[in-house]
Scaffold this motif. Structure first.
Motif, PDB file in Angstrom:
ATOM      1  N   VAL A  33      66.049 -35.245  96.142  1.00 26.12           N
ATOM      2  CA  VAL A  33      67.075 -35.832  96.333  1.00 26.12           C
ATOM      3  C   VAL A  33      66.683 -36.300  97.872  1.00 26.12           C
ATOM      4  O   VAL A  33      66.826 -35.276  99.232  1.00 26.12           O
ATOM      5  CB  VAL A  33      68.771 -34.803  96.955  1.00 26.12           C
ATOM      6  CG1 VAL A  33      69.699 -35.076  97.347  1.00 26.12           C
ATOM      7  CG2 VAL A  33      68.854 -35.252  94.968  1.00 26.12           C
ATOM      8  N   LYS A  35      68.028 -38.533  99.909  1.00 20.98           N
ATOM      9  CA  LYS A  35      69.324 -38.776 101.123  1.00 20.98           C
ATOM     10  C   LYS A  35      68.927 -38.214 102.808  1.00 20.98           C
ATOM     11  O   LYS A  35      68.462 -37.239 102.788  1.00 20.98           O
ATOM     12  CB  LYS A  35      70.651 -38.866 100.719  1.00 20.98           C
ATOM     13  CG  LYS A  35      70.817 -36.820 100.383  1.00 20.98           C
ATOM     14  CD  LYS A  35      72.018 -36.649 100.485  1.00 20.98           C
ATOM     15  CE  LYS A  35      72.458 -35.559 100.400  1.00 20.98           C
ATOM     16  NZ  LYS A  35      72.714 -34.986  99.282  1.00 20.98           N
ATOM     17  N   ASN A  56      71.568 -41.065  97.109  1.00 18.27           N
ATOM     18  CA  ASN A  56      73.706 -41.065  97.288  1.00 18.27           C
ATOM     19  C   ASN A  56      73.945 -42.801  97.772  1.00 18.27           C
ATOM     20  O   ASN A  56      75.597 -42.653  97.742  1.00 18.27           O
ATOM     21  CB  ASN A  56      73.751 -40.050  98.452  1.00 18.27           C
ATOM     22  CG  ASN A  56      73.614 -38.676  97.725  1.00 18.27           C
ATOM     23  OD1 ASN A  56      72.641 -38.518  97.722  1.00 18.27           O
ATOM     24  ND2 ASN A  56      74.642 -37.663  97.888  1.00 18.27           N
ATOM     25  N   ILE A  78      73.354 -40.445  92.662  1.00 15.23           N
ATOM     26  CA  ILE A  78      73.850 -39.006  92.538  1.00 15.23           C
ATOM     27  C   ILE A  78      75.169 -39.374  93.027  1.00 15.23           C
ATOM     28  O   ILE A  78      75.969 -38.261  93.694  1.00 15.23           O
ATOM     29  CB  ILE A  78      72.547 -38.719  92.923  1.00 15.23           C
ATOM     30  CG1 ILE A  78      72.118 -37.698  94.446  1.00 15.23           C
ATOM     31  CG2 ILE A  78      71.739 -38.022  91.802  1.00 15.23           C
ATOM     32  CD1 ILE A  78      71.553 -36.570  94.504  1.00 15.23           C
ATOM     33  N   MET A 160      76.868 -33.324  84.476  1.00 13.87           N
ATOM     34  CA  MET A 160      76.773 -33.055  85.795  1.00 13.87           C
ATOM     35  C   MET A 160      77.958 -32.525  86.363  1.00 13.87           C
ATOM     36  O   MET A 160      78.634 -32.845  86.301  1.00 13.87           O
ATOM     37  CB  MET A 160      75.579 -34.037  87.071  1.00 13.87           C
ATOM     38  CG  MET A 160      75.504 -33.979  88.210  1.00 13.87           C
ATOM     39  SD  MET A 160      76.540 -34.154  89.542  1.00 13.87           S
ATOM     40  CE  MET A 160      76.501 -35.694  90.756  1.00 13.87           C
ATOM     41  N   ILE A 162      78.670 -30.701  90.514  1.00 17.92           N
ATOM     42  CA  ILE A 162      78.711 -30.179  92.185  1.00 17.92           C
ATOM     43  C   ILE A 162      79.848 -29.263  92.134  1.00 17.92           C
ATOM     44  O   ILE A 162      80.871 -29.312  92.560  1.00 17.92           O
ATOM     45  CB  ILE A 162      78.731 -30.965  93.548  1.00 17.92           C
ATOM     46  CG1 ILE A 162      78.022 -32.772  93.006  1.00 17.92           C
ATOM     47  CG2 ILE A 162      79.072 -31.028  94.538  1.00 17.92           C
ATOM     48  CD1 ILE A 162      78.361 -33.323  93.672  1.00 17.92           C
ATOM     49  N   MET A 195      71.029 -27.410  92.994  1.00 22.01           N
ATOM     50  CA  MET A 195      70.716 -27.717  94.352  1.00 22.01           C
ATOM     51  C   MET A 195      70.008 -27.202  94.963  1.00 22.01           C
ATOM     52  O   MET A 195      69.464 -25.308  94.527  1.00 22.01           O
ATOM     53  CB  MET A 195      71.982 -27.832  94.933  1.00 22.01           C
ATOM     54  CG  MET A 195      72.855 -28.701  94.540  1.00 22.01           C
ATOM     55  SD  MET A 195      73.642 -29.641  95.119  1.00 22.01           S
ATOM     56  CE  MET A 195      75.291 -29.257  95.047  1.00 22.01           C
ATOM     57  N   SER A 196      69.413 -27.261  96.030  1.00 18.58           N
ATOM     58  CA  SER A 196      68.152 -25.837  96.914  1.00 18.58           C
ATOM     59  C   SER A 196      68.869 -24.454  97.000  1.00 18.58           C
ATOM     60  O   SER A 196      68.296 -22.951  96.680  1.00 18.58           O
ATOM     61  CB  SER A 196      68.198 -26.136  98.416  1.00 18.58           C
ATOM     62  OG  SER A 196      67.867 -27.837  98.692  1.00 18.58           O
ATOM     63  N   ARG A 211      68.785 -30.398  91.288  1.00 20.27           N
ATOM     64  CA  ARG A 211      68.484 -32.069  92.080  1.00 20.27           C
ATOM     65  C   ARG A 211      68.455 -30.721  93.827  1.00 20.27           C
ATOM     66  O   ARG A 211      69.327 -30.483  93.899  1.00 20.27           O
ATOM     67  CB  ARG A 211      69.912 -32.622  91.619  1.00 20.27           C
ATOM     68  CG  ARG A 211      70.016 -33.048  90.991  1.00 20.27           C
ATOM     69  CD  ARG A 211      71.834 -33.626  91.206  1.00 20.27           C
ATOM     70  NE  ARG A 211      72.797 -32.570  91.666  1.00 20.27           N
ATOM     71  CZ  ARG A 211      73.461 -32.212  90.827  1.00 20.27           C
ATOM     72  NH1 ARG A 211      73.626 -32.040  90.082  1.00 20.27           N
ATOM     73  NH2 ARG A 211      74.936 -31.437  91.698  1.00 20.27           N
ATOM     74  N   ILE A 212      67.349 -31.088  93.941  1.00 19.95           N
ATOM     75  CA  ILE A 212      66.946 -30.294  95.522  1.00 19.95           C
ATOM     76  C   ILE A 212      65.883 -31.307  96.495  1.00 19.95           C
ATOM     77  O   ILE A 212      65.768 -32.206  96.632  1.00 19.95           O
ATOM     78  CB  ILE A 212      65.401 -29.520  95.096  1.00 19.95           C
ATOM     79  CG1 ILE A 212      65.602 -28.260  93.833  1.00 19.95           C
ATOM     80  CG2 ILE A 212      65.364 -28.532  95.839  1.00 19.95           C
ATOM     81  CD1 ILE A 212      66.907 -27.909  93.792  1.00 19.95           C
ATOM     82  N   GLY A 213      66.821 -31.375  98.036  1.00 24.11           N
ATOM     83  CA  GLY A 213      67.022 -31.974  98.901  1.00 24.11           C
ATOM     84  C   GLY A 213      66.236 -30.983  99.890  1.00 24.11           C
ATOM     85  O   GLY A 213      64.853 -31.494  99.897  1.00 24.11           O
ATOM     86  N   THR A 214      66.940 -30.540 100.306  1.00 17.84           N
ATOM     87  CA  THR A 214      66.515 -29.300 101.775  1.00 17.84           C
ATOM     88  C   THR A 214      65.373 -28.237 101.924  1.00 17.84           C
ATOM     89  O   THR A 214      64.479 -28.997 102.489  1.00 17.84           O
ATOM     90  CB  THR A 214      67.938 -28.366 101.755  1.00 17.84           C
ATOM     91  OG1 THR A 214      69.417 -28.810 101.763  1.00 17.84           O
ATOM     92  CG2 THR A 214      68.484 -27.749 103.579  1.00 17.84           C
ATOM     93  N   ARG A 220      68.778 -32.422 106.585  1.00 14.07           N
ATOM     94  CA  ARG A 220      68.847 -33.509 107.051  1.00 14.07           C
ATOM     95  C   ARG A 220      69.294 -34.198 108.198  1.00 14.07           C
ATOM     96  O   ARG A 220      70.154 -34.856 108.272  1.00 14.07           O
ATOM     97  CB  ARG A 220      70.080 -33.974 105.825  1.00 14.07           C
ATOM     98  CG  ARG A 220      69.328 -34.235 104.571  1.00 14.07           C
ATOM     99  CD  ARG A 220      70.912 -34.544 103.483  1.00 14.07           C
ATOM    100  NE  ARG A 220      71.608 -33.240 102.368  1.00 14.07           N
ATOM    101  CZ  ARG A 220      71.436 -32.628 101.691  1.00 14.07           C
ATOM    102  NH1 ARG A 220      70.584 -32.865 101.497  1.00 14.07           N
ATOM    103  NH2 ARG A 220      72.562 -32.106 101.822  1.00 14.07           N
TER     104      ARG A 220
HETATM  105  C1  LIG Z   1      72.701 -33.533  98.494  1.00 16.78           C
HETATM  106  C2  LIG Z   1      72.719 -33.498  96.979  1.00 16.78           C
HETATM  107  C3  LIG Z   1      71.935 -32.617  96.390  1.00 16.78           C
HETATM  108  C4  LIG Z   1      70.904 -31.425  96.960  1.00 16.78           C
HETATM  109  O1  LIG Z   1      71.376 -31.245  97.486  1.00 16.78           O
HETATM  110  P1  LIG Z   1      70.594 -29.770  98.871  1.00 16.78           P
HETATM  111  O2  LIG Z   1      71.138 -28.528  98.991  1.00 16.78           O
HETATM  112  O3  LIG Z   1      70.451 -30.426 100.033  1.00 16.78           O
HETATM  113  O4  LIG Z   1      69.659 -29.423  97.925  1.00 16.78           O
HETATM  114  C5  LIG Z   1      72.133 -32.439  95.230  1.00 16.78           C
HETATM  115  N1  LIG Z   1      73.033 -33.425  94.806  1.00 16.78           N
HETATM  116  C6  LIG Z   1      73.894 -33.822  95.179  1.00 16.78           C
HETATM  117  C7  LIG Z   1      74.574 -34.925  94.507  1.00 16.78           C
HETATM  118  C8  LIG Z   1      73.864 -33.820  96.509  1.00 16.78           C
HETATM  119  O5  LIG Z   1      75.239 -35.544  97.266  1.00 16.78           O
END
Ligand SMILES: *Cc1c(COP(=O)(O)O)cnc(C)c1O
Length: 224
Positions: A33, A35, A56, A78, A160, A162, A195-196, A211-214, A220
Motif C-alpha cells: 500500500v 499511499k 487510496n 483500495i 475486502m 477494514i 494490514m501491517s 494490504r501492507i503499508g507502514t 506516512r
Molecule cells: C492504508 C491502508 C492499508 C495499509 O495499512 P497499514 O496499517 O499501513 O499497513 C490497508 N488497507 C487500506 C484500505 C488502507 O487504506
C-alpha cells in the motif's frame, strides 16, 4: 532501515504465518500500500520483485502511475469510491477493492475501456457494523454480489474489509461470508484482509491478499 529490508521482513512474516496456518508457501499475495509514498520508492520495490501496489487517492495515483508506466505493475484502488471518480479509476486500475453499492459497480462496468480486460472487483463489507464506515452490510452482501457478478466488464473476485480496531472477530466473520457466497454458487478466490499490525491473524483466517503499508514503507507522516 531500508525498503528492501522492510520488504523482506514482511515477506518473512507472511511465509511464517502461512506455515503456522498450514497453508502453502506463497498462497497469500502481498499488496504493497503505497499511499503518500513516492514513485521513487515504488520503483525501488519493483526492482526487488514487488509488483502489486495499492493506492487510496485517485489524483495521487494518477501521477505515480504515469511516472511508472515503463514498469509492468498491477494497481489496486483500495480507497473510498466516489461516483465522480469511477471513469478514471476504471481506466487506470486493474483491481478495485472498495465496491459497496451496485450503482458504483454499474458505473465501473460501463466505463471500463473495452480495450482492457475486465476490472477485478472485491466487495467491501462492513463486518464490524460501524455506522460511519463504508462497506456493504453483511445482510445485503448476497444481493450485491449477485448483481455485480453479472456485469459484463467486471470480474467479481472476492471480499475486502477494514475492521474496527476493537473487532477481534472481523476476519472470522468475513471468511464466513466468503464461504457462504461460494456455497450459493459464486466463484470467488480473493479474501483481501490484514494490514501491517494484523497480517498473521488475517492469514490464520484465510486471507489470500494482505494490504501492507507502514510495515514496508515506514510511517506516512511524510508526504510526497
Ligand atoms: C492504508 C491502508 C492499508 C495499509 O495499512 P497499514 O496499517 O499501513 O499497513 C490497508 N488497507 C487500506 C484500505 C488502507 O487504506
Amino acid at each position: 532501515m531500508d525498503l528492501e529490508l522492510r520488504l523482506l521482513q514482511v515477506i518473512n512474516r507472511l511465509r511464517l504465518a502461512e506455515q503456522m496456518a498450514n497453508r502453502p508457501a506463497g498462497s497469500v499475495q502481498l499488496l504493497a500500500v503505497s499511499k503518500t509514498h513516492s514513485a521513487t520508492s515504488i520503483r525501488k520495490l519493483a526492482a526487488f520483485g514487488q509488483y502489486r501496489f495499492g493506492e487510496n487517492y485517485l489524483q495521487e495515483a494518477q501521477t505515480k502511475i504515469a511516472l511508472l508506466n515503463d514498469l509492468a505493475l498491477e494497481w489496486h484502488f483500495i480507497g473510498h469510491l466516489q461516483a465522480n471518480k469511477t471513469r478514471q479509476i476504471a481506466a487506470l486500475f486493474q483491481w478495485v477493492h472498495s465496491v459497496d453499492r451496485v450503482k458504483l459497480a454499474e458505473r465501473l462496468s460501463a466505463q471500463r475501456p473495452n480495450t482492457l480486460p475486465p476490472l477485478n472487483i472485491c466487495l467491501e463489507v462492513n463486518v464490524s457494523g460501524e455506522l460511519t464506515k463504508s462497506g456493504v452490510a453483511p445482510g445485503k452482501l448476497l444481493e450485491l454480489a449477485n448483481a455485480v457478478a453479472i456485469l459484463p466488464n467486471l470480474t467479481l473476485r472476492g471480499l475486502m474489509t477494514i475492521p474496527a480496531p476493537n473487532d477481534v472477530n472481523a476476519f472470522r466473520k468475513l471468511a464466513q461470508l466468503f464461504d457462504e457466497l461460494q456455497t450459493k454458487g459464486l466463484n470467488l478466490d480473493t479474501l483481501s484482509m490484514g494490514m501491517s499490525d494484523d497480517l498473521e491473524l488475517a492469514v490464520t483466517h484465510g486471507a489470500t491478499m494482505v494490504r501492507i503499508g507502514t510495515a514496508i514503507f515506514g510511517s506516512r507522516a511524510t508526504q510526497l
